[in-house]
Design a protein around this motif. Structure first.
Motif, PDB file in Angstrom:
ATOM      1  N   VAL A   1       0.870  -1.164   0.000  1.00 29.39           N
ATOM      2  CA  VAL A   1       0.000   0.000   0.000  1.00 29.39           C
ATOM      3  C   VAL A   1       0.914   1.223   0.000  1.00 29.39           C
ATOM      4  O   VAL A   1       1.887   1.277   0.753  1.00 29.39           O
ATOM      5  CB  VAL A   1      -0.895   0.000   1.259  1.00 29.39           C
ATOM      6  N   VAL A   2       0.605   2.178  -0.852  1.00 27.67           N
ATOM      7  CA  VAL A   2       1.380   3.405  -0.945  1.00 27.67           C
ATOM      8  C   VAL A   2       0.591   4.522  -0.283  1.00 27.67           C
ATOM      9  O   VAL A   2      -0.584   4.722  -0.598  1.00 27.67           O
ATOM     10  CB  VAL A   2       1.667   3.753  -2.421  1.00 27.67           C
ATOM     11  N   ASN A   3       1.219   5.226   0.635  1.00 28.44           N
ATOM     12  CA  ASN A   3       0.564   6.324   1.351  1.00 28.44           C
ATOM     13  C   ASN A   3       1.489   7.534   1.368  1.00 28.44           C
ATOM     14  O   ASN A   3       2.707   7.387   1.432  1.00 28.44           O
ATOM     15  CB  ASN A   3       0.272   5.892   2.793  1.00 28.44           C
ATOM     16  N   ARG A   4       0.904   8.707   1.301  1.00 25.28           N
ATOM     17  CA  ARG A   4       1.641   9.943   1.521  1.00 25.28           C
ATOM     18  C   ARG A   4       0.725  10.897   2.271  1.00 25.28           C
ATOM     19  O   ARG A   4      -0.476  10.983   1.985  1.00 25.28           O
ATOM     20  CB  ARG A   4       2.075  10.616   0.208  1.00 25.28           C
ATOM     21  N   ALA A   5       1.317  11.611   3.213  1.00 26.38           N
ATOM     22  CA  ALA A   5       0.593  12.629   3.963  1.00 26.38           C
ATOM     23  C   ALA A   5       1.424  13.907   3.937  1.00 26.38           C
ATOM     24  O   ALA A   5       2.665  13.855   4.014  1.00 26.38           O
ATOM     25  CB  ALA A   5       0.347  12.174   5.399  1.00 26.38           C
ATOM     26  N   TYR A   6       0.746  15.025   3.831  1.00 28.48           N
ATOM     27  CA  TYR A   6       1.411  16.325   3.734  1.00 28.48           C
ATOM     28  C   TYR A   6       0.741  17.331   4.657  1.00 28.48           C
ATOM     29  O   TYR A   6      -0.493  17.489   4.619  1.00 28.48           O
ATOM     30  CB  TYR A   6       1.306  16.876   2.303  1.00 28.48           C
TER      31      TYR A   6
END
Length: 142
Positions: A55-60
């Motif tokens: 699973v690919v996740n990014r948070a900004y």
């Protein structure tokens, strides 16, 4: 069950696209600051899926947005996601000025989130469905 998927790289590009498009629709314009703890790829934990999928996740963090604008930003995110055809799956915290919104992108079912955090900051995140790292199942998963 073990059908080809987008690749890990394609999933990352889509995650970043979803966040960037959302941020670009906001006023005042936030500066996106990557939350480093969101970077490592995670093992897929969905029932019926292979542990070889990721699973690919990014948070900004949404920087350069005064906390007095948090509710306005949340309303804009909600409206933008709806205009894009995404599904709003949850909202909360609005009555106390700590907005959070959950959503799911269409047609590809990425998880979307706008989340309030202690310190009166907001962050945007997107998470992919489970994908094969190179887009195709490993021989043991076929």
């Amino acid at each position: 069950m073990n059908e080809p998927t987008m690749t890990q790289a394609q999933a990352l590009a889509r995650v970043d696209q979803l966040v960037a498009e959302t941020a670009a629709a906001l006023s005042p314009k936030p500066r996106l600051e990557l939350i480093q703890s969101s970077v490592p790829f995670s093992m897929c934990l969905d029932e019926g899926k292979s542990e070889n999928q990721v699973v690919v996740n990014r948070a900004y963090w949404l920087r350069d947005v005064p906390s007095s604008e948090n509710m306005n930003i949340a309303r804009q995110v909600h409206a933008f996601w709806e205009r894009q055809g995404h599904v709003i799956t949850s909202t909360g915290g609005w009555q106390v000025g700590h907005p959070s919104i959950g959503g799911e992108s269409r047609p590809d079912e990425f998880i979307l989130a706008l989340t309030w955090s202690a310190g009166d900051d907001l962050y945007l995140a997107a998470t992919s469905p489970c994908v094969w790292p190179d887009g195709t199942p490993a021989p043991a998963d076929r």
